[in-house]
Design a protein around this motif. Structure first.
Motif, PDB file in Angstrom:
ATOM      1  N   ILE A 139       0.848  -1.187   0.000  1.00  0.00           N
ATOM      2  CA  ILE A 139       0.000   0.000   0.000  1.00  0.00           C
ATOM      3  C   ILE A 139       0.883   1.236   0.000  1.00  0.00           C
ATOM      4  O   ILE A 139       2.001   1.214   0.513  1.00  0.00           O
ATOM      5  CB  ILE A 139      -0.970   0.026   1.199  1.00  0.00           C
ATOM      6  N   GLU A 140       0.377   2.300  -0.609  1.00  0.00           N
ATOM      7  CA  GLU A 140       1.104   3.555  -0.600  1.00  0.00           C
ATOM      8  C   GLU A 140       0.144   4.704  -0.823  1.00  0.00           C
ATOM      9  O   GLU A 140      -0.930   4.533  -1.388  1.00  0.00           O
ATOM     10  CB  GLU A 140       2.216   3.572  -1.648  1.00  0.00           C
ATOM     11  N   GLY A 141       0.518   5.871  -0.339  1.00  0.00           N
ATOM     12  CA  GLY A 141      -0.285   7.064  -0.507  1.00  0.00           C
ATOM     13  C   GLY A 141       0.017   8.083   0.572  1.00  0.00           C
ATOM     14  O   GLY A 141       1.080   8.060   1.157  1.00  0.00           O
ATOM     15  N   TYR A 142      -0.932   8.962   0.833  1.00  0.00           N
ATOM     16  CA  TYR A 142      -0.743  10.045   1.788  1.00  0.00           C
ATOM     17  C   TYR A 142      -1.561   9.798   3.054  1.00  0.00           C
ATOM     18  O   TYR A 142      -2.768   9.619   2.993  1.00  0.00           O
ATOM     19  CB  TYR A 142      -1.118  11.383   1.160  1.00  0.00           C
ATOM     20  N   ALA A 143      -0.875   9.820   4.189  1.00  0.00           N
ATOM     21  CA  ALA A 143      -1.525   9.657   5.486  1.00  0.00           C
ATOM     22  C   ALA A 143      -1.993  10.997   6.033  1.00  0.00           C
ATOM     23  O   ALA A 143      -2.804  11.052   6.944  1.00  0.00           O
ATOM     24  CB  ALA A 143      -0.575   8.997   6.481  1.00  0.00           C
ATOM     25  N   SER A 144      -1.462  12.089   5.485  1.00  0.00           N
ATOM     26  CA  SER A 144      -1.815  13.438   5.919  1.00  0.00           C
ATOM     27  C   SER A 144      -1.570  14.380   4.747  1.00  0.00           C
ATOM     28  O   SER A 144      -0.601  14.194   4.008  1.00  0.00           O
ATOM     29  CB  SER A 144      -0.947  13.837   7.116  1.00  0.00           C
ATOM     30  N   LEU A 145      -2.451  15.351   4.587  1.00  0.00           N
ATOM     31  CA  LEU A 145      -2.309  16.339   3.517  1.00  0.00           C
ATOM     32  C   LEU A 145      -2.134  17.712   4.138  1.00  0.00           C
ATOM     33  O   LEU A 145      -2.910  18.106   5.006  1.00  0.00           O
ATOM     34  CB  LEU A 145      -3.536  16.312   2.607  1.00  0.00           C
ATOM     35  N   PHE A 146      -1.124  18.436   3.698  1.00  0.00           N
ATOM     36  CA  PHE A 146      -0.846  19.754   4.250  1.00  0.00           C
ATOM     37  C   PHE A 146      -1.893  20.777   3.800  1.00  0.00           C
ATOM     38  O   PHE A 146      -2.390  20.719   2.678  1.00  0.00           O
ATOM     39  CB  PHE A 146       0.536  20.250   3.822  1.00  0.00           C
ATOM     40  N   GLY A 147      -2.200  21.699   4.717  1.00  0.00           N
ATOM     41  CA  GLY A 147      -3.065  22.820   4.387  1.00  0.00           C
ATOM     42  C   GLY A 147      -4.542  22.503   4.275  1.00  0.00           C
ATOM     43  O   GLY A 147      -5.326  23.376   3.937  1.00  0.00           O
ATOM     44  N   ARG A 148      -4.948  21.303   4.564  1.00  0.00           N
ATOM     45  CA  ARG A 148      -6.357  20.909   4.477  1.00  0.00           C
ATOM     46  C   ARG A 148      -6.990  20.977   5.860  1.00  0.00           C
ATOM     47  O   ARG A 148      -6.441  20.451   6.826  1.00  0.00           O
ATOM     48  CB  ARG A 148      -6.503  19.492   3.944  1.00  0.00           C
TER      49      ARG A 148
END
Length: 190
Positions: A28-37
């Motif tokens: 699995i891969e991706g973003y665990a947190s997104l900045f500025g949201r």
């Protein structure tokens, strides 16, 4: 010991987005947190918030744990890569299919029943902005979990081969977000 682990630990949820992928049922891969949201709790993670924590973990020869639903007694895999980039906290790892819950997690992700990531952390530095949102400028990252109810509904999983969302799935996701929001409001002393 579990109480000491959970004391003061916060969770920040983020649904898998379309760039998250599952390969061979275990990677699995991706973003665990997104900045500025702004999440449903009114918090915003700022760019660089994880840098010091990730550096400390690396210096100590430790990694961020991959857990099931924030349960420290249920590790289900390994994060091989955890890093900040311009978008957020990127994670790449593998579910351990020798662990029963790891096999279950892989099946649930493939079926679309689980589509969220959540971070377990302690706030080191934060400040309120003019809108009353808590701006997280430094956090101590402990773990990234697979979860049922994420707090950033605009980020989505990409585990299915068909990118078009079934309308019933959208309705269930929206209902889950409403339930999670209500739970958080009831738990908040404000």
């Amino acid at each position: 010991m579990l109480g000491a682990y959970m004391s003061g630990l916060e969770h920040k949820f983020c649904q898998f987005d379309s760039e998250i992928s599952v390969a061979d049922g275990i990677r699995i891969e991706g973003y665990a947190s997104l900045f500025g949201r702004v999440d449903q709790g009114g918090d915003v993670v700022e760019r660089g918030a994880y840098a010091a924590s990730l550096a400390r973990l690396k210096a100590a020869g430790r990694g961020v744990k991959l857990l099931w639903q924030h349960d420290p007694t249920q590790p289900i895999g390994i994060w091989d890569e955890v890093q900040e980039d311009e978008r957020g906290l990127y994670v790449k790892g593998r579910l351990l299919t020798d662990v029963a819950r790891g096999r279950e997690a892989a099946s649930l992700i493939e079926a679309g029943a689980i589509d969220g990531l959540s971070i377990g952390y302690r706030t080191v530095r934060s400040a309120k902005n003019d809108s009353g949102q808590r701006m997280l400028t430094e956090v101590e990252l402990w773990e990234v979990s697979l979860v049922t109810f994420p707090m950033l509904p605009e980020a989505r999983i990409g585990a299915k081969s068909d990118d078009r969302e079934d309308p019933s799935e959208a309705l269930m996701r929206e209902l889950a977000a409403v339930v999670e929001d209500a739970r958080l409001r009831l738990a908040s002393p404000d």
